[in-house]
Design an enzyme around this catalytic site. Structure first.
Site: not given
Ligand code: SRM
Ligand code: SF4
Length: 572
Positions: A81, A150, A216, A218, A437, A443, A482, A486
């Site tokens: 990323r 981030r 993390k 943000k 997502c 993922c 899930c 995201c």
């Molecule tokens: Fe996310 C984890 C993809 C935005 C909340 N996110 C992941 C991981 C890295 C899975 C992992 O931990 O093994 C995913 C990788 C998937 C893949 O195959 O690429 C993933 N997140 C994404 C992306 C690529 C989704 C998309 O389709 O665009 C986004 C990348 C953002 C970036 O460029 O930095 C993405 N993730 C978000 C957002 C939206 C936002 O930030 O505006 C959220 C919700 C906002 C927040 O953080 O509260 C988000 N991602 C999570 C979480 C839950 C965090 C939590 O507070 O519980 C995880 C899991 C974790 O951190 O344990 C996670």
């Molecule tokens: Fe993966 Fe869940 Fe984030 Fe979708 S919402 S990219 S399934 S961690």
């Protein structure tokens, strides 16, 4: 550190805390792991550290069972990323990302919900070359993931380009100034020599310290009336206040986040709350002090309760504000008035300031690739070759071809037409307002499909939409594989969270401008039931709505669902 009355939760530190502590500022044994030729993967401990370098070890889940049967190790590959503050990339940077994805990735670019690029499918042996390629084009992947601040988002609005430019400069500055200071990234990926002496702890990471943050963090900056970056979903949201066409400062909102776990009421999405106003030159100070409050009082024992939103809810908003003002040594001003009208993108051609043109392209699921009947990636490559402006990745996974001179507009438009690149106008407004997502196959946390499934589900919902004359009604629809959220599911007027293959929890009632969370309407349902539910609700909306009423507001007024008034009552 910090106020003696305030306390972080007690309990043994989580495993990740130990890994960070023993890592010598994010080095661990990553260098050695990456050189090891026996496995295409790396150890779990190193993978935890890897995130801080912007990458995750993944495996192709489509191949998992087959490889298991053949007693092969999983099809390991890395996701990478980029840190791209404000989502702005030059045409050269676009071409570099395209090239790297062809050479080392899976020939796709994912435009993420935080306005940056992800590459998927990179093999271990190609990681260093890929990161070096990104670095050579003046981008990096530092802190794109991990327990640090981030990628800083900001509104890429071409309608108010002069304000955008200023806000973008602040986003870039915040992102750079809040970077970890360790040289680990430069040593591991860019072959920088290690400095022999070990500096004092404070010198290495004056803000983060050796353990970095509990989780993390943000930051996003919105420019009203557009809330396209979903400012309330950020740990720290800044709302630009513009008076007489001048940026006078930012309202500060704290404690948002989307993630939760199924069946665990101690986890919930939460919206950031506005706590005051500060001048532009004060935002670094505010961000730094908020980050250190989270550093000192966040939960380092239970990771699923470690985000800043839980710290704020546990300590109380007022206590956190008092602590912030103590650390700042000054008080925030009273928040200023502002108004949001939507959290989506506006598509097509628009003229910005100084006579420059912008074209917002609809990129379904944020996936740029060459489809059989839609050569999106090639079309964008040809545009990047002649484009003299910039590209802006939006927080809704779309793309703005921005800052096009009037002389160039025709050439770019010819390419747009030649490759059939679309602003989505021939689609329903529902599809244009969709986000999904990544989920499967990359993922590791996905419980169900999202990006690969939502387009076909929308094909079917579109039939109901058309039958009821709702083709031009913007209704935000978001799907995640899930509950991590995201694609910010809890801020979609229709939201789906994956529960199991083909099964989703369905959520309704979020506000169109991103200011109210949704609530669960149905649990664990499949496509037939989803269509049945929407087959009742959408016709009702078409007939019973009031003038200008959005779907998210209608379902609450009609008594279909109770409004979620705060994250803490999301599950009630
Ligand atoms: Fe996310 C984890 C993809 C935005 C909340 N996110 C992941 C991981 C890295 C899975 C992992 O931990 O093994 C995913 C990788 C998937 C893949 O195959 O690429 C993933 N997140 C994404 C992306 C690529 C989704 C998309 O389709 O665009 C986004 C990348 C953002 C970036 O460029 O930095 C993405 N993730 C978000 C957002 C939206 C936002 O930030 O505006 C959220 C919700 C906002 C927040 O953080 O509260 C988000 N991602 C999570 C979480 C839950 C965090 C939590 O507070 O519980 C995880 C899991 C974790 O951190 O344990 C996670
Ligand atoms: Fe993966 Fe869940 Fe984030 Fe979708 S919402 S990219 S399934 S961690």
């Amino acid at each position: 550190m910090g106020n003696e009355i305030l306390k972080a939760p007690e309990g043994p530190p989580s495993d990740v805390e130990r890994i960070k502590e023993e890592s010598n500022y994010l080095r661990g044994t990553l260098r050695e792991s990456m050189l090891d030729q026996i496995s295409a993967g790396i150890s779990d401990d190193d993978n935890r550290l890897m995130k801080h370098h912007g990458s995750y070890l993944q495996d192709d889940r489509d191949l998992r069972n087959e490889r298991q049967k053949q007693k092969l190790e999983p099809a390991y590959q890395f996701m990478l990323r980029v840190r791209l503050p404000g989502g702005v990339a030059t045409p050269d940077q676009w071409l570099v990302m395209d090239d790297l994805s062809q050479k080392y990735g899976n020939s796709t670019l994912k435009l993420t919900t935080r306005m940056t690029f992800q590459l998927h499918g990179i093999l271990k042996w190609n990681m260093k070359k890929t990161i070096q390629g990104i670095h050579a084009s003046l981008m990096d992947t530092i802190a794109a993931c991990g327990d640090v601040n981030r990628n800083v988002m900001c509104n890429p609005n071409p309608y108010q380009s002069d304000i955008h430019l200023e806000v973008y400069e602040w986003a870039k500055k915040l992102s750079n100034d809040l970077l970890p200071r360790t040289r680990a990234y430069h040593e591991i990926w860019l072959d920088e020599e290690k400095v022999a002496s070990t500096p004092e702890v404070e010198e290495v990471e004056p803000m983060y310290g050796p353990l970095y943050l509990p989780r993390k963090f943000k930051i996003g900056i919105a420019v009203p009336p557009s809330n396209d970056i979903d400012v309330y979903s950020q740990d720290l949201g800044l709302i630009a206040i513009v008076e007489d066409n001048k940026l006078i400062g930012f309202n500060v909102a704290i404690g948002g986040g989307m993630g939760m776990s199924h069946g665990d009421k101690a986890t919930y999405p939460q919206l950031a709350k506005v706590i005051g106003f500060c001048k532009p030159e004060q935002i670094y100070d505010v961000a730094e002090k908020i980050i250190t409050i989270q550093r000192d009082y966040g939960n380092r024992s239970v990771r699923k309760n470690a985000r800043f939103k839980y710290t704020v809810d546990r300590l109380g908003l007022e206590t956190v504000v008092t602590e912030l003002e103590n650390r700042l040594g000054w008080k925030l001003d009273e928040a200023k008035q502002f108004h949001f009208d939507s959290n989506g993108d506006r598509y097509g051609w628009v003229k910005g300031v100084k006579g420059k043109w912008n074209f917002t392209l609809f990129v379904e699921g944020g996936r740029v690739t060459d489809y059989d009947d839609y050569k999106l990636m090639t079309g964008l490559r040809e545009i990047a070759k002649i484009h003299t402006g910039d590209f802006r990745l939006t927080a809704n996974q779309n793309l703005i071809i921005a800052n096009i001179s009037t002389q160039q507009k025709k050439k770019i438009n010819d390419l747009i037409e030649q490759y059939g690149l679309t602003d989505g106008n021939h689609y329903t407004a529902l599809r244009r307002s969709s986000m999904a997502c990544v989920a499967l196959p990359t993922c590791g946390l996905a419980m169900a499909e999202a990006e690969r499934y939502l387009p076909t589900l929308i094909d079917k919902i579109d039939e109901i939409i058309d039958e009821n004359g709702l083709r031009n009604e913007e209704i935000t629809i978001r799907m995640t594989g899930c509950p991590n959220g995201c694609a910010r599911h809890a801020l979609g007027e229709i939201g789906f969270i994956g529960k199991a293959p083909g099964k989703y929890n369905m959520y309704l009632g979020a506000a169109f401008d991103g200011s109210r969370l949704s609530k669960m309407y149905r649990e664990n349902i499949g496509e037939d039931e989803i269509l049945k539910e929407l087959g009742v609700l959408l016709p009702r909306y078409a007939k019973e709505r009031e003038a200008g009423e959005h779907f998210g507001d209608f379902v609450i007024r009609a008594g279909v669902i109770n409004a979620t008034t705060d994250g803490t009552n999301f599950h009630e």
